[in-house]
Design an enzyme around this catalytic site. Structure first.
Site, short mmCIF file in Angstrom:
data_model
loop_
_atom_site.label_atom_id
_atom_site.label_comp_id
_atom_site.label_asym_id
_atom_site.label_seq_id
_atom_site.Cartn_x
_atom_site.Cartn_y
_atom_site.Cartn_z
N LYS A 75 -14.94 7.56 -3.83
CA LYS A 75 -16.22 7.88 -3.18
C LYS A 75 -16.76 9.22 -3.68
CE LYS A 75 -14.40 5.51 0.86
NZ LYS A 75 -13.60 5.72 2.07
N HIS A 85 0.80 -1.22 0.00
CA HIS A 85 0.00 0.00 0.00
C HIS A 85 0.83 1.27 0.00
CE1 HIS A 85 -4.11 -1.52 0.61
NE2 HIS A 85 -3.58 -2.47 1.36
N LYS A 90 -8.57 13.29 4.70
CA LYS A 90 -7.68 12.14 4.69
C LYS A 90 -6.67 12.32 5.80
CE LYS A 90 -6.92 13.08 0.38
NZ LYS A 90 -7.00 11.93 -0.47
N ARG A 91 -5.89 11.29 6.02
CA ARG A 91 -4.83 11.38 7.02
C ARG A 91 -3.93 12.58 6.71
NH1 ARG A 91 0.04 8.34 6.69
NH2 ARG A 91 -0.94 7.27 4.94
N LYS A 141 0.43 14.06 1.26
CA LYS A 141 -0.96 14.34 0.85
C LYS A 141 -1.18 15.84 0.65
CE LYS A 141 -2.70 10.12 3.05
NZ LYS A 141 -3.21 9.38 1.88
N THR A 185 -8.90 5.86 -1.86
CA THR A 185 -10.28 5.39 -2.04
C THR A 185 -11.27 6.53 -1.84
OG1 THR A 185 -10.33 4.66 0.29
CG2 THR A 185 -9.82 3.00 -1.39
#
Length: 796
Positions: A644, A352, A532-533, A538, A640
């Site tokens: 969504k 991952h 998100k985290r 990110k 993911t």
């Protein structure tokens, strides 16, 4: 679907559980009592297909899938189960006759704190899809007492407090006292009659807690088995009576510590030891249970690869390779070569991450002290691979006095899979390049997906109703049917209804979550969401710097043609990740300034609700207009959340990273806001000294935004809270925030212009929905079943 004959029967069963399970009369019942009564009623309905599935798999001698994951971010279960059983309308009617509000009851359920982000949510989606596809499977995880921390903000800074989800009954689980296994740690290994015997110095008992996971239409349920740690002896009575009360409780303290918190801080040696023990606890309990189940039906261990497929979700359960070999050798008398062959035929590994620091490494000293027998077996695996593969000298599991868990997982796996097309190719060329050359057929791709039952049918009833009316409800079990929506992208009447459904979701969010934060959000503004985290790659920093630059531009020209925007952030930073926590602090400081600015507050608002979780996502995703997927190219494995948002009609602003690449391919380049460097360009630029400083000096907007932070404009005139962040941004910037800033800022202005064309935006949203069928987790699981597990659904 499974149904009661009438709402009256459902109502009667709820009242039965209120009286006989909760011990309450209707006149004294609280929302909590009613929620448990409804939950037990629904659980009763799930048990029948659950038991039938277990019997069918056993009777047919079917191969089983065992999914090992440190996280299962399952969220609230009641609403999802009602949807999958086809009882939504009937439940509305039954509760209405009782004078109850279904939403109030659903909202009373706590989120199970069993995960952090995408990894755990993916595992939860996979469990639901496995059941929907009638694939016999068990998920194995840890029943964390507190799980991930509860996040709150004090003076804009993240504060972690314990999550208390298990302070009340968890109605979905069944305690399995008869499925308990002793798990050992430490001690020593001796040779007896030519065989190794491990004598652990510590031990705990792993006890099984089973939760049935029902699939679509209620025809099949699989088991999520969570392990709780319990002491082998409750306490030492002799030491207690001698007055040494704390020491007497050490066995209980060790056990509770193991299953208390998800991802304890591993910045200390004791923290590292606890993390390794947790991972072994999960893996050892699961493998003992898997062999128990196998031997109850078969007496020939050579059949193991034909009847068992074990999937390791990331490197956390990578110790499964040595543990399975240990069990086959030490408990079942098998020689090493045969045990290695059977283990490799049974185990598979999902990678991952492309971040080297996320591929776990344990010092040989720690591994040898905590798991001495496993350290021996790891050396044996490594020596065997060196001799049989002809690998280069620099390749191996044990290097520089560290056990490389990624390499161990790869070498012990029959199949290794990436989770998006780009990620899989990068796995081959970067983190496992040398191993890929040695084993060119081992790596396969299985692009991630999400379950449409929770992430569309349940979380977005307004859109789901429109889809049902337009193309029928078959899309719920076959998301490819959304393709039939495409002709309606040019139907003005449909687009008006789509716009109304989105706006209704935005009003719900504005009047609820956002109003609770004191944020006045105009439902006609762009709802721009990044949840998100919190992590450097990110790039939440890129997002908030763009907000600062936009705020400055609006100030300079308050009467300009600006598009109102509400920026929404959500996510937690690891407790020891100081830079990510600094970004959280900056977002909250900037929000406090911008949201109260009388010049700009009607044009720009920033919201950061604390304690982001699955339930919050179920409110945010349907209301989002713009999905922020802005990671540095080459760093995100898949994502993911991006899927969504897409299937709920949000447009994506993103880099060519992870599954963004496939989303753009499917929805069309004209319906995706692309910006930024490619992975190859990012790698080349990162190697150039002074790249960050050069990018800042070339961008007036970025330079001004950083200057405002440096001057303490958002922190009461104090610059020191952000010195380290600014220094890293100017002088290092490994994730290329500065180099991508101008392209990102310009693309956001393209978003503004596109949003002002309401009909055009709605058409793009419709096409995103219509073309999102590929991103169902049902498709992903079919790929695993075909390419990795070689298993067919029961009854096929």
């Amino acid at each position: 679907m499974t149904q009661f004959p009438s709402a009256q029967d459902l109502r009667d069963q709820i009242l039965y559980h209120l009286t006989h399970t909760q011990g309450r009369g209707t006149e004294f019942a609280t929302t909590f009592d009613w929620r448990l009564a409804v939950s037990y009623t629904i659980r009763d309905l799930i048990v029948t297909p659950w038991m039938a599935g277990i019997r069918a798999a056993r009777d047919q001698g079917a191969k089983r899938v065992y999914y090992l994951s440190m996280e299962f971010l399952i969220g609230r279960m009641l609403g999802d189960a009602i949807i999958n059983l086809g009882l939504d309308d009937l439940m509305d009617e039954a509760l209405e006759t009782l004078g109850l509000d279904k939403q109030e009851i659903l909202d009373d359920e706590p989120d199970a704190a069993l995960g952090n982000g995408g990894l755990g949510r993916l595992a939860a989606c996979f469990m639901e899809s496995l059941s929907s596809l009638k694939c016999p499977a068990l998920g194995y995880g840890i029943r964390y007492e507190h799980g991930l921390f509860r996040q709150r903000f004090e003076a804009g800074q993240q504060v972690e407090t314990p999550e208390d989800w298990l302070n009340q009954p968890h109605p979905w689980e069944f305690v399995r006292l008869d499925y308990s296994f002793t798990i050992g740690f430490k001690g020593h290994v001796e040779t007896v009659d030519g065989r190794a015997v491990w004598h652990p110095g510590e031990s705990v008992v792993a006890r099984a807690y089973d939760t049935p996971v029902i699939g679509w239409k209620g025809e099949w349920a699989n088991t999520l088995r969570l392990w709780g740690a319990h002491p082998t002896t409750l306490f030492d009575l002799h030491r207690f009576n001698a007055g040494d009360h704390a020491a007497a409780a050490e066995p209980e303290a060790l056990a509770r510590t193991l299953s208390r918190v998800l991802y304890p801080d591993d910045g200390t040696e004791s923290g590292k030891e606890l993390r390794l023990k947790q991972e072994y606890f999960l893996t050892a309990a699961a493998l003992q249970d898997i062999l128990r189940r196998f031997l109850a039906e078969h007496d020939d261990l050579s059949l193991l690869p034909e009847k068992v497929a074990i999937q390791l979700n990331d490197t956390h359960p990578a110790i499964a390779g040595p543990e399975l070999i240990r069990l086959l050798m030490d408990d079942h008398g098998m020689d090493f070569a045969r045990a290695l062959e059977l283990a490799r035929g049974t185990l598979n590994y999902t990678n991952h991450t492309l971040l080297p620091e996320a591929l776990e490494r344990w010092s040989t000293w720690l591994m040898g002290r905590v798991l001495p027998r496993h350290m021996q077996i790891i050396q044996m695996i490594d020596d065997d691979h060196r001799k049989t593969s002809g690998r280069p000298q620099h390749v191996g599991i044990v290097r520089h006095d560290q056990v490389q868990m990624g390499e161990l997982a790869f070498i012990m796996a029959g199949r290794v899979n990436g989770v998006s097309a780009l990620h899989t190719e990068l796995v081959k060329s970067t983190v496992f390049a040398d191993l890929h050359k040695l084993h060119p057929d081992r790596i396969v791709n299985e692009t991630n997906g999400v379950t449409p039952r929770r992430w569309l049918r349940m979380s977005n009833p307004a859109l789901s109703a429109l889809l049902d009316e337009t193309i029928g409800d078959g899309w719920t079990g076959d998301l490819d049917q959304l393709q039939r929506l495409e002709p309606f992208a040019d139907d003005a009447g449909f687009l008006d209804r789509l716009h109304a459904a989105k706006r209704a979701n935005k009003v719900w969010l504005s009047d609820g979550l956002l109003a609770g934060l004191g944020v006045k959000a105009d439902p006609d503004a762009i709802f721009d969401v990044q949840v998100k985290r919190i992590h450097e790659y990110k790039r939440q920093l890129l997002n908030i710097l763009e907000a600062i630059a936009l705020w400055r531009r609006i100030h300079d020209d308050p009467n300009g043609d600006w598009t109102p925007r509400v920026k929404i952030f959500g996510g937690k930073a690891a407790p020891g990740y100081w830079l990510a926590k600094t970004v959280i602090h900056l977002i909250n400081d900037v929000a406090a300034t911008i949201n109260t600015d009388p010049v700009t507050r009607d044009l720009l608002q920033i919201a950061y609700p604390p304690n982001y979780n699955v339930s919050m996502a179920e409110d945010l995703v349907p209301a989002a207009d713009l999905s922020e997927q802005i990671s540095t190219a080459g760093k995100e494995a898949s994502g993911t959340g991006n899927m969504k948002f897409t299937m709920n009609g949000a447009l994506t602003i993103g880099t060519l990273d992870g599954a963004n690449v496939e989303i753009r391919d499917h929805v069309g380049a004209g319906n995706f806001f692309l910006f930024g460097l490619t992975a190859d360009e990012a790698d080349k630029l990162r190697a150039i000294p002074g790249h960050a400083r050069a990018a800042i000096e070339a961008s007036a907007d970025l330079r001004a935004a950083l200057q405002m932070v440096a001057e303490g404009r958002f922190s009461g005139g104090r610059a020191d809270p952000y010195f380290s962040l600014l220094d890293r941004t100017w002088n290092d910037d490994p994730f290329l925030v500065t180099s991508d800033f101008d392209d990102y800022f310009g693309t956001q202005r393209t978003v503004d212009a596109a949003y002002r064309d309401s009909a055009g935006w709605d058409r793009m949203a419709a096409l995103n929905i219509a073309r999102s069928g590929f991103f169902s987790s049902d498709r992903t699981i079919r790929g695993y079943m075909r390419d990795i597990w070689h298993i067919a659904p029961i009854g096929s």
